[in-house]
Design a protein around this motif. Sequence first.
Motif, PDB file in Angstrom:
ATOM      1  N   PRO A  35       0.797  -1.234   0.000  1.00 14.69           N
ATOM      2  CA  PRO A  35       0.000   0.000   0.000  1.00 14.69           C
ATOM      3  C   PRO A  35       0.827   1.279   0.000  1.00 14.69           C
ATOM      4  CG  PRO A  35      -0.908  -1.597   1.537  1.00 14.69           C
ATOM      5  CD  PRO A  35       0.381  -2.172   1.056  1.00 14.69           C
ATOM      6  N   THR A  37       2.591   1.730  -3.458  1.00 12.73           N
ATOM      7  CA  THR A  37       1.561   2.012  -4.448  1.00 12.73           C
ATOM      8  C   THR A  37       1.010   3.425  -4.276  1.00 12.73           C
ATOM      9  OG1 THR A  37       0.978  -0.340  -4.454  1.00 12.73           O
ATOM     10  CG2 THR A  37      -0.604   1.176  -5.450  1.00 12.73           C
ATOM     11  N   SER A  38       0.923   3.884  -3.040  1.00 15.52           N
ATOM     12  CA  SER A  38       0.451   5.240  -2.775  1.00 15.52           C
ATOM     13  C   SER A  38       1.407   6.276  -3.358  1.00 15.52           C
ATOM     14  CB  SER A  38       0.288   5.443  -1.264  1.00 15.52           C
ATOM     15  OG  SER A  38      -0.209   6.727  -0.972  1.00 15.52           O
ATOM     16  N   GLY A  56       0.336  -3.641  -5.197  1.00 17.88           N
ATOM     17  CA  GLY A  56      -0.921  -3.288  -4.563  1.00 17.88           C
ATOM     18  C   GLY A  56      -1.066  -4.020  -3.252  1.00 17.88           C
ATOM     19  N   LEU A  79      -6.787   3.806  -0.133  1.00 18.82           N
ATOM     20  CA  LEU A  79      -5.443   3.932  -0.700  1.00 18.82           C
ATOM     21  C   LEU A  79      -5.244   5.300  -1.319  1.00 18.82           C
ATOM     22  CD1 LEU A  79      -2.777   2.374  -1.294  1.00 18.82           C
ATOM     23  CD2 LEU A  79      -3.758   1.807  -3.527  1.00 18.82           C
ATOM     24  N   LEU A 121      -6.739  -3.515  -3.173  1.00 16.78           N
ATOM     25  CA  LEU A 121      -5.453  -2.870  -3.463  1.00 16.78           C
ATOM     26  C   LEU A 121      -4.968  -3.244  -4.864  1.00 16.78           C
ATOM     27  CD1 LEU A 121      -3.710  -3.469  -0.004  1.00 16.78           C
ATOM     28  CD2 LEU A 121      -4.604  -1.297  -0.866  1.00 16.78           C
ATOM     29  N   CYS A 141      -6.964  -1.236  -7.340  1.00 20.76           N
ATOM     30  CA  CYS A 141      -6.462   0.145  -7.408  1.00 20.76           C
ATOM     31  C   CYS A 141      -5.222   0.223  -8.283  1.00 20.76           C
ATOM     32  CB  CYS A 141      -6.145   0.661  -6.005  1.00 20.76           C
ATOM     33  SG  CYS A 141      -7.584   1.117  -5.006  1.00 20.76           S
TER      34      CYS A 141
END
Length: 647
Positions: free
Chosen positions: A16, A19-20, A49, A73, A130, A133
């Motif tokens: 996370p 990926t953020s 993710g 997220l 995730l 996303c």
Amino acid sequence: MEVKGMQTVVIVGAGPRGTSVMERLLAQHAQDSAAQPLHIHLIDPFPPGAGHVWRTEQSRLYLMNTQSFFPTLVPDQGVAVPPLAGCSFNEWRMAQQTDPWEQLSDDDRSELATLQTTNFPSRPLYGRYLSWCFEQFQHVMPDGVSLTIHATEAKRVAREHEKGGFVVELLDGPKLHADQVVLALGHVESKLSPVQRELRVQARAAGLTYLPPAVPNDVDWEQIPAGEPVLVRGMGLNFFDVLGQLTEGRGGAFEPTGHEAGEALRYVPSGREPVIVGASRRGTPYRAKAEVERYYPESVVLRFLGEDAVAAIRAMGATAGFRHDIWPLLHRDTLWAYYTTLVRTRPEVVSEQFLPELDAVLHSGFNGDGALWEQRLKELLAAHVPPAHLLELQGLARPLSKHVPRPGETHRFATREELDSAVLAYLSQDAAGSARGEDDPTKMAIGALNAGRAIIKSLVADKGITPDSWMGELRGWFEGFVEGLASGPPALRVEQLAAMVRAGVVHFAGPDPRFRIEQGVFTVSSPWVADEPWAARYLVEALAPANDVQRSESLLLQNLFADGLARPSVMLASDGQTVVTSGLDVSAPPYRTLDGAGVPVAGLYVLGLQLSSVQWGTAIAAEAAAKYRSGYRTVCDADAIAAAILN
């Protein structure tokens, strides 16, 4: 992929946090028509993710510790540039009802069919969100941005003196050039503590099975046989993960009893369960979360330790002491939450006339007469509140302390059965309190503590607490105190545990347990229990690997230290002694590592768990529609890193 004039960024860790950062890079790059071409390398042996912890193939018995409405997220506040794609988990959950993602598994679809806003999702389902996303981010990749995914680990980040920037070495051989590097490592393997190492060595010599701290999904639970005792050290969140795999995961089932919360379930064993013995310093598991509609109960209002109080401290240019400046405010908020709920729900016990007097007392004592207000509070409570309904905060954290030895005895419990009965009563009472939600005074007091924790997180990140207070007070006693009260499992898990205790599947060792290897077996005893110690050939550490950069088994971190590109953070205690903290030494946001000389390393950024030296509570996800600043700090940190990279 890479061409002349292209900027290259390596993100180590594709869970996370990593990926953020990628999402923020895409959003900010898309807004700048003059931005130079950008190539992103994403390095992680696990799928992007979801990463390691949220893998989509893991057991559905592993639940998140927050409800559907909580995690996100993508940012929904605190940043100037909106996301190009993605949404909160709850928005995604609702969208799947009408337009399901083609990559959903049958288990995903079954779970989504009944999952509600206030339910606790499974970890694999959150991992699916995730992953979704990440796919959405790939679909909206701006012109001039490209991506390469490396399903491996990075073993070294070193300065590239000829070209500038860094060279990133991968485990499988290739080397990548990077203008900037982001470390979003998440959970990494950790060395055992000296006590754990000694226990493992002794266990091997005795032919015993010792399972050290681990991410629960990484453990082979089948190595623990049915019918044999297994000692489980630690009764926090991982304890419930262990329980699930050794009971329901082996075919056990829960049936409704028709009784009220606390006795609502019956456990039907499969016959494949071991005999589980839980042990922890408190002697009891973490308290369950209240069943409420919001993460912070709507009835809880911080009247003393609010964002304005923190802003006032910072405006004075001062740093606070936790016990002296912060705890007195939070203590008042906790008292008010408890007694206002008590008056509302039990008017026959305490009348409304009590509240104005309590309010006056709580607003006194801010001019150096702290002892006086506490004495006035004690007198007021004695005059208005029956002893059985008083708030005893320390008693909440040590619920078995109310049991006193019989005359002539030194132990509080004569037998194991007495202890099990006492813990069962606690579990049933706790589950019933969770079911009452906002109508339970104790749960609302804990709600105030949890809300106060959100405020304190911002104060810590803003460097608003003295290092000595941060180490000795906040982390020294308050952290453990509030974790056991406010960071517990879903109420369902405590209800299930109570059923397992009634079925004779789970037992307890007692507070302050002492673990040894004696006569070829593990033993655990408690000074609170007169009975014989429990003995077993199996011992499980129900803990996650230590989040401590000095104890990390990560080859990348070890090489960063060896190459002088990073160092652990050191704080000065009140006695003048230096204390090495668990996190990296970093600059002000956006967090860059400090080299061996204490100079920020340009272009080398840190996000997530390794910021534990400057942030408190780094593991929790970003909060959708967060009420407090700390709820969206992680996406703000990612946003700041992206801005520093692109500008």
